[in-house]
Scaffold this motif. Structure first.
Motif, PDB file in Angstrom:
ATOM      1  N   ALA A 115       2.905   3.609  -5.034  1.00  0.00           N
ATOM      2  CA  ALA A 115       1.694   3.048  -5.628  1.00  0.00           C
ATOM      3  C   ALA A 115       0.545   2.974  -4.635  1.00  0.00           C
ATOM      4  O   ALA A 115      -0.603   2.754  -5.026  1.00  0.00           O
ATOM      5  CB  ALA A 115       1.980   1.661  -6.199  1.00  0.00           C
ATOM      6  N   VAL A 116       0.827   3.129  -3.336  1.00  0.00           N
ATOM      7  CA  VAL A 116      -0.244   3.117  -2.338  1.00  0.00           C
ATOM      8  C   VAL A 116      -1.186   4.294  -2.559  1.00  0.00           C
ATOM      9  O   VAL A 116      -2.360   4.249  -2.200  1.00  0.00           O
ATOM     10  CB  VAL A 116       0.350   3.156  -0.909  1.00  0.00           C
ATOM     11  N   CYS A 188       0.426   1.884   6.138  1.00  0.00           N
ATOM     12  CA  CYS A 188      -0.428   2.058   4.963  1.00  0.00           C
ATOM     13  C   CYS A 188      -1.320   0.838   4.738  1.00  0.00           C
ATOM     14  O   CYS A 188      -2.466   0.975   4.287  1.00  0.00           O
ATOM     15  CB  CYS A 188       0.424   2.315   3.726  1.00  0.00           C
ATOM     16  N   ILE A 189      -0.810  -0.349   5.027  1.00  0.00           N
ATOM     17  CA  ILE A 189      -1.596  -1.567   4.809  1.00  0.00           C
ATOM     18  C   ILE A 189      -2.865  -1.541   5.649  1.00  0.00           C
ATOM     19  O   ILE A 189      -3.983  -1.731   5.149  1.00  0.00           O
ATOM     20  CB  ILE A 189      -0.752  -2.820   5.131  1.00  0.00           C
ATOM     21  N   PHE A 190      -2.717  -1.296   6.947  1.00  0.00           N
ATOM     22  CA  PHE A 190      -3.863  -1.415   7.847  1.00  0.00           C
ATOM     23  C   PHE A 190      -4.844  -0.257   7.723  1.00  0.00           C
ATOM     24  O   PHE A 190      -6.052  -0.434   7.905  1.00  0.00           O
ATOM     25  CB  PHE A 190      -3.383  -1.582   9.292  1.00  0.00           C
ATOM     26  N   GLY A 249       0.287   3.365  -9.436  1.00  0.00           N
ATOM     27  CA  GLY A 249      -0.707   3.258  -8.367  1.00  0.00           C
ATOM     28  C   GLY A 249      -2.019   3.898  -8.762  1.00  0.00           C
ATOM     29  O   GLY A 249      -3.106   3.366  -8.490  1.00  0.00           O
ATOM     30  N   ILE A 250      -1.923   5.069  -9.420  1.00  0.00           N
ATOM     31  CA  ILE A 250      -3.131   5.727  -9.921  1.00  0.00           C
ATOM     32  C   ILE A 250      -3.821   4.830 -10.946  1.00  0.00           C
ATOM     33  O   ILE A 250      -5.048   4.646 -10.924  1.00  0.00           O
ATOM     34  CB  ILE A 250      -2.776   7.099 -10.533  1.00  0.00           C
ATOM     35  N   LEU A 251      -3.015   4.253 -11.860  1.00  0.00           N
ATOM     36  CA  LEU A 251      -3.576   3.352 -12.871  1.00  0.00           C
ATOM     37  C   LEU A 251      -4.212   2.132 -12.223  1.00  0.00           C
ATOM     38  O   LEU A 251      -5.296   1.687 -12.627  1.00  0.00           O
ATOM     39  CB  LEU A 251      -2.473   2.920 -13.843  1.00  0.00           C
ATOM     40  N   ILE A 277      -2.484  -3.369  -1.758  1.00  0.00           N
ATOM     41  CA  ILE A 277      -1.748  -4.406  -2.490  1.00  0.00           C
ATOM     42  C   ILE A 277      -0.274  -4.049  -2.690  1.00  0.00           C
ATOM     43  O   ILE A 277       0.606  -4.848  -2.368  1.00  0.00           O
ATOM     44  CB  ILE A 277      -2.436  -4.709  -3.840  1.00  0.00           C
ATOM     45  N   PRO A 278       0.060  -2.856  -3.213  1.00  0.00           N
ATOM     46  CA  PRO A 278       1.487  -2.565  -3.429  1.00  0.00           C
ATOM     47  C   PRO A 278       2.287  -2.384  -2.148  1.00  0.00           C
ATOM     48  O   PRO A 278       3.524  -2.446  -2.187  1.00  0.00           O
ATOM     49  CB  PRO A 278       1.458  -1.265  -4.245  1.00  0.00           C
TER      50      PRO A 278
END
Length: 608
Positions: A115-116, A188-190, A249-251, A277-278
């Motif tokens: 979902a990222v 991915c978060i940062f 994730g696209i949605l 977020i995910p």
């Protein structure tokens, strides 16, 4: 069809029943490595195995499991099994979706990683203006700006395919599946937060390149991890949760685009930053069991058994799978040592069994980019704007596309293990071709409201056909087809292939759109769908309901034999049954299960 043609077709079918050398598997026999071992000898072999790996405390489970793996259809013939054991095995077939919560938790949580990848779709409408690289109104720098916007969109895919994917093999080797997934989540978060704070387009480009490193590692690891943990009978349905979360994730990204587009100049920052977020629950939820197959690869059999116990409903099933996989791994280790990073890469193309898996995964992965889904995923807001949509309407239509893409992924949970990977692709690709072509031709409609309606309709239909077919299959398929010795390297190659062509697509599409227009761009990708269909028909073996180790025999079948079967046996069968409506026409199966009991398939001719 002429009598001569029918006779030739029957003759071709006969060719595939010839018994020839099993190591090259020209006769396409699916072999159980325990077949034919006498009862007492098998028990002695299991005892030796238990002593070697300090597992004598569960010897009775291992022995029962080995006998069951040898003869899965004969649960009433194995005197060592009691009534409770037989009930467990019966329930395994009648309630195949009744699995431990740890298995579902593991697969779903890991697939959150997908979902990222929510992209920069809506942000394309605003960040070019922020950085003075807008090309929507033409101008002297329009061509250059098209390439810059394409580069920013493609940046994660460029770094993924060139660096991130290829880091997966050594990182997995050192830290296992769990450690690799955790590290990728942190990365991915940062990086997405950094994208939201970029002050210039080069800064945004660098942040998105860094995002690609984490994306490449997780995309090469999570499907493997899910495939290694799940039983063969439902592996496709669970591993495809990667696609469901990709679609989600696209949605999510498209929903964020719609919600945030009116907040002013910071809209694009929030749209890009929402992708973190995910990744948060993925990072903090890293409590799932390590892949038992990875532990067995590292010769940690006791820990592998403990992991299997968490992922199966009984100790008998855990012991059966452990010993059966162990015997198959002995064969895999003999096929290719893969002792170093370089040799593992070289053997992707030099060892016949692995080379066939490499070719098949390449076809599945490149077809996902050839089908044209990402011209809509990356640029739907731009495309709808070209169809005279307002900004709000373009974002709303893009959200509708994302919703259809996500909702229609659900049927694949059940169909991917019943219809099979190959059949889903062969059914959906022709439908994607005509819907994409029709969507492109809709731009010729002069009435604006009618044009808007028809473009939306055919884009939504295209997404509805894509989601249960080419959406879930490539990553599920590629995670299955390689032997354990080369699984990380093979998946790295497959994902790098997919993301390389994704980067090419996102880099070039603004320019293609400027040069060809929407009609030409849609028509071009409609044609590529037809090419992909032909490639899949001839080069993609079926993998449904086979254990990962049994696929060694499927991919030992020479590519020439597979192509010949499709051309000389399957195609005439299809023509006779579905064009000339000869309903009682039978198909000679390619794979031969005679005299071989499988852990997963009990009847001859299943899984075709």
């Amino acid at each position: 069809m002429s009598a001569t043609h029918l006779k030739d077709s029957d003759k071709a079918s006969q060719e595939f029943s010839e018994v020839v050398d099993t190591p090259s598997n020209v006769n396409a026999k699916i072999q159980n490595p325990l077949h034919g071992i006498p009862h007492d000898e098998l028990l002695v072999q299991v005892e030796t195995f238990a002593k070697e790996h300090d597992m004598m405390d569960i010897l009775h489970f291992l022995q029962k499991g080995a006998l069951l793996a040898q003869n899965p259809a004969g649960i009433h013939e194995i005197k060592e099994l009691d009534d409770a054991d037989r009930e467990v095995i019966r329930r395994e077939k009648t309630h195949k979706w009744s699995q431990p919560w740890a298995l579902y938790f593991t697969v779903v949580l890991c697939s959150l990683a997908a979902a990222v990848q929510s992209g920069s779709n809506g942000a394309n409408l605003s960040f070019p203006q922020e950085f003075n690289i807008d090309f929507s109104n033409g101008g002297p720098n329009a061509s250059t700006n098209q390439w810059i916007v394409g580069l920013i969109n493609s940046a994660p895919y460029i770094s993924s395919c060139l660096i991130g994917c290829w880091c997966s093999d050594p990182v997995n080797n050192l830290y296992g599946r769990r450690g690799t997934i955790f590290g990728a989540a942190i990365f991915c978060i940062f990086s997405v937060i950094g994208s939201a704070f970029a002050q210039t387009w080069p800064q945004l480009l660098v942040c998105r390149l860094l995002l690609g490193l984490g994306m490449g590692i997780k995309a090469s690891t999570v499907p493997i991890y899910a495939a290694e943990n799940t039983p063969a009978s439902i592996r496709g349905g669970l591993v495809m949760s990667w696609q469901m979360w990709t679609a989600f994730g696209i949605l999510l990204g498209l929903a964020a685009n719609l919600v945030l587009y009116q907040v002013g100049s910071i809209a694009w920052r929030l749209q890009l930053g929402s992708a973190f977020i995910p990744a948060v629950p993925l990072a903090i939820g890293n409590v799932f069991p390590e892949s038992p197959r990875w532990l067995m690869k590292k010769m940690r059999y006791k820990k592998a058994y403990g992991s299997f116990k968490r992922l199966r409903n009984s100790e008998l099933q855990a012991a059966r799978d452990l010993y059966y996989i162990h015997r198959q791994l002995e064969i895999e280790r003999a096929i290719g040592k893969g002792s170093t990073y370089v040799t593992r890469f070289v053997e992707l193309f030099t060892i016949p069994r692995i080379r066939r898996a490499t070719l098949a995964s390449f076809v599945a992965m490149i077809a996902q980019q050839m089908c044209g889904i990402n011209i809509i995923t990356f640029y739907s807001s731009t495309i709808f704007s070209d169809a005279n949509y307002s900004t709000r309407s373009a974002l709303l239509a893009s959200f509708g596309f994302g919703l259809v893409n996500w909702v229609f992924a659900f049927p694949a949970i059940w169909t991917i293990d019943t219809f099979g990977r190959r059949n889903l692709l062969l059914f959906t690709f022709p439908n994607m071709a005509w819907t994409l072509l029709a969507g492109g031709l809709s731009f010729f409609i002069k009435n604006q409201r009618t044009e808007v309606a028809f473009v939306s309709l055919f884009v939504f239909l295209f997404a509805a056909f894509y989601s249960p077919g080419e959406g879930p299959v490539p990553f599920t398929y590629s995670a299955e087809v390689f032997p354990l010795t080369h699984r990380e390297m093979g998946m790295s190659f497959a994902v790098a292939t997919n993301l390389f062509w994704a980067s090419v697509l996102s880099l070039t599409f603004p320019r293609i759109l400027g040069a060809f227009g929407s009609v030409g761009a849609f028509g071009f990708y409609a044609g590529l769908n037809v090419v992909a269909f032909v490639m899949i028909f001839f080069l993609l073996p079926e993998t449904k309901q086979r254990t990962l180790e049994e696929l060694d025999y499927v991919f030992a079948v020479p590519t020439s034999k597979h192509i010949s079967y499709q051309a000389k046996v399957f195609l005439p069968y299809f023509i006779k049954k579905w064009i000339f409506f000869r309903r009682f026409t039978t198909l000679k199966p390619l794979y031969n299960f005679e005299e071989v009991d499988s852990v997963t398939v009990f009847e001859k001719g299943a899984s075709h």
